[in-house]
Design a protein around this motif. Sequence first.
Motif, mmCIF file in Angstrom:
data_model
loop_
_atom_site.group_PDB
_atom_site.id
_atom_site.type_symbol
_atom_site.label_atom_id
_atom_site.label_comp_id
_atom_site.label_asym_id
_atom_site.label_seq_id
_atom_site.Cartn_x
_atom_site.Cartn_y
_atom_site.Cartn_z
ATOM 1 N N ALA A 42 -46.128 -6.289 -5.426
ATOM 2 C CA ALA A 42 -45.776 -5.054 -4.653
ATOM 3 C C ALA A 42 -44.669 -5.352 -3.770
ATOM 4 O O ALA A 42 -44.359 -4.440 -3.906
ATOM 5 N N ALA A 43 -44.887 -6.351 -3.097
ATOM 6 C CA ALA A 43 -43.412 -6.691 -1.648
ATOM 7 C C ALA A 43 -42.151 -6.039 -3.168
ATOM 8 O O ALA A 43 -41.204 -5.344 -2.943
ATOM 9 N N ARG A 44 -41.794 -6.927 -4.630
ATOM 10 C CA ARG A 44 -41.299 -6.306 -5.176
ATOM 11 C C ARG A 44 -40.858 -5.221 -5.800
ATOM 12 O O ARG A 44 -39.931 -4.655 -5.352
ATOM 13 N N ARG A 45 -42.088 -5.029 -6.138
ATOM 14 C CA ARG A 45 -41.308 -3.458 -6.582
ATOM 15 C C ARG A 45 -41.777 -2.403 -5.044
ATOM 16 O O ARG A 45 -40.568 -1.030 -5.379
ATOM 17 N N ASN A 46 -42.280 -2.710 -4.113
ATOM 18 C CA ASN A 46 -41.287 -1.604 -3.066
ATOM 19 C C ASN A 46 -40.421 -1.560 -2.036
ATOM 20 O O ASN A 46 -40.149 -1.143 -0.932
ATOM 21 N N GLY A 47 -40.179 -2.930 -2.522
ATOM 22 C CA GLY A 47 -38.844 -3.976 -1.475
ATOM 23 C C GLY A 47 -38.844 -3.699 -0.780
ATOM 24 O O GLY A 47 -38.443 -3.668 0.630
ATOM 25 N N LEU A 48 -40.505 -4.330 -0.058
ATOM 26 C CA LEU A 48 -41.035 -4.407 1.267
ATOM 27 C C LEU A 48 -40.847 -6.113 1.970
ATOM 28 O O LEU A 48 -42.114 -5.930 0.739
ATOM 29 N N PRO A 49 -40.790 -7.175 2.670
ATOM 30 C CA PRO A 49 -41.213 -8.065 3.380
ATOM 31 C C PRO A 49 -42.315 -7.357 3.697
ATOM 32 O O PRO A 49 -43.448 -6.459 4.058
#
Length: 567
Positions: free
Chosen positions: A202-209
Amino acid sequence: MFRITLAQINPMVGDMQGNLALMREAAAKAAAEGARMVVFPELSLTGYYPGDLLDEEGFLDAVDAALAEALAATRATPGLHWVIGAPLRRSGPGKAIENALLVLQDGEERLRYAKQLLPTYNIFDERRHFEPGPDVARVLRIDDVRIGFLICEDGWNDDGADYAVNPFLRLADAAPDLVVSINASPSHVGKREQRHQLFAAAARRNGLPLLYVNQVGGQDQLVFDGASFAVTPEEGVVFEARRFVPDTVTIGFAAGRFLDAQGRAPAKPPVEGLARMAFYHQQIVLGLSDYARRCGFRRAVVGSSGGIDSALTLALAAEALGPENVVGITMPSRFSSSGSVDDSVALCEALGVQLLTHPIREIVAEFERGFAAATGVAAQGLTLENLQARVRGTILMEYSNAHGHLLLTTGNKSEISVGYCTLYGDTNGGLGLIGDLYKTEVFALAREVNEAAGRVLIPLAIIDKEPSAELAPGQRDTDSLPPYPVLDDILKLLIEGRRLGAEEWAEAHARVAALRATPEGEALVARIHKLVARNEYKRRQAPPILRLRPRAFGSGRQMPIAARHVF
């Protein structure tokens, strides 16, 4: 560097004053370490999960009072933002309560967010009490960092497979610098790795830490393992808090990266967690210690048969509560072997546990005489076998009543599944430690207990002996059941199915498919399925069981008693 404290606490359901005390302690530590935010788990004010306490008169009034105290407590930590979870009243149509996240600072509420995705599967039933929050993202700027918030299940639907709403996607549209998720995620084998994979994706897909803060501790059947973590889009999981213990730790955040107290990259946790038996070991010990403490028990009693199930239960109880707080009772009958009694003695000596001897031969004989005189029928076969188990269960409850010990039941998942247990006999008790372990796993965990101790606590004579209930001459478990490796594969597919890990499912599926290729094997599988269905009434009356696997008996498997089953 923006400092955030992960407050992985062990709250107790309903103990709002005690939970507030844990929060104050963690917040004071956070303030001393220069944090700008301290993050607590989901429903941290009340503990997870309050269940129908939420419907009790006065409960929400107590929540309101505790929340006012929490607001006041934030004034003692100027500038520190407290992220807490609590059930809050709401207005409008639908349920009157929402599962909420609050950000409190200096006596004021800075942000409120209501959980959108309310799980109703497996052990969860949140929609029973809560109304889903609106499909909106909530973001708060603190200093130069924009922080978005989620509550547990809200982050588990990023692939859009389980719900029509994806709060993570909505939050990504708001473009925060960091996502904070508060959680009460119960533990079972493989769950840690599942969390890591899901949130890293999810972090990778949305670009969010993302910072994931979880509860720790045992609550009834559930055990929460903590293991809070931080994840970045580029590197995946880069930090993990301790597992199975409370942990309050401060980390830094700058330019999309997590840092340790010295401003360096934290040590990445291993991809693989504990080995399976080590996981079971730690989960059971924590589950029992918290269950006993929260229910007001200091000591436990276990019927010691000289078999593997009671031996493992005694060893785990001695570790969780201290050997001086555990009592074993051996209750030999005319069918008990001398070896079983000797094995109980050797076991309790190795554990440092007191062993009492209470023979049941004469008690059972008196019951036999009375039954024959009253009915004209001799007690024999299953009647006599169950009579012995019930006499033993009565003695154990007698001891529990007289001395205030928690009686631990000793059934394993294989036997409970097919009803190879006696109601009001060996099912007596307040908690089952190994009821979510298949018999083959019981043997493996017994060996792990010895290995972890660095010495033989459970005698090898107990581990190596052929299982027997010793309720009839020469009795062996295989007189009534297939060999446990065969039985366990059938049960795994029936009870857990695709909830099993991929490797475990493939192995069980291949072995059962080979079994079903013969008429005899097909008949055996059908017989086991019927036994599982027929004995639901026993499981409904059994003590709670510590959950270790993806699907445990109890709230995680709700089956009708009276039904026609299609196999």
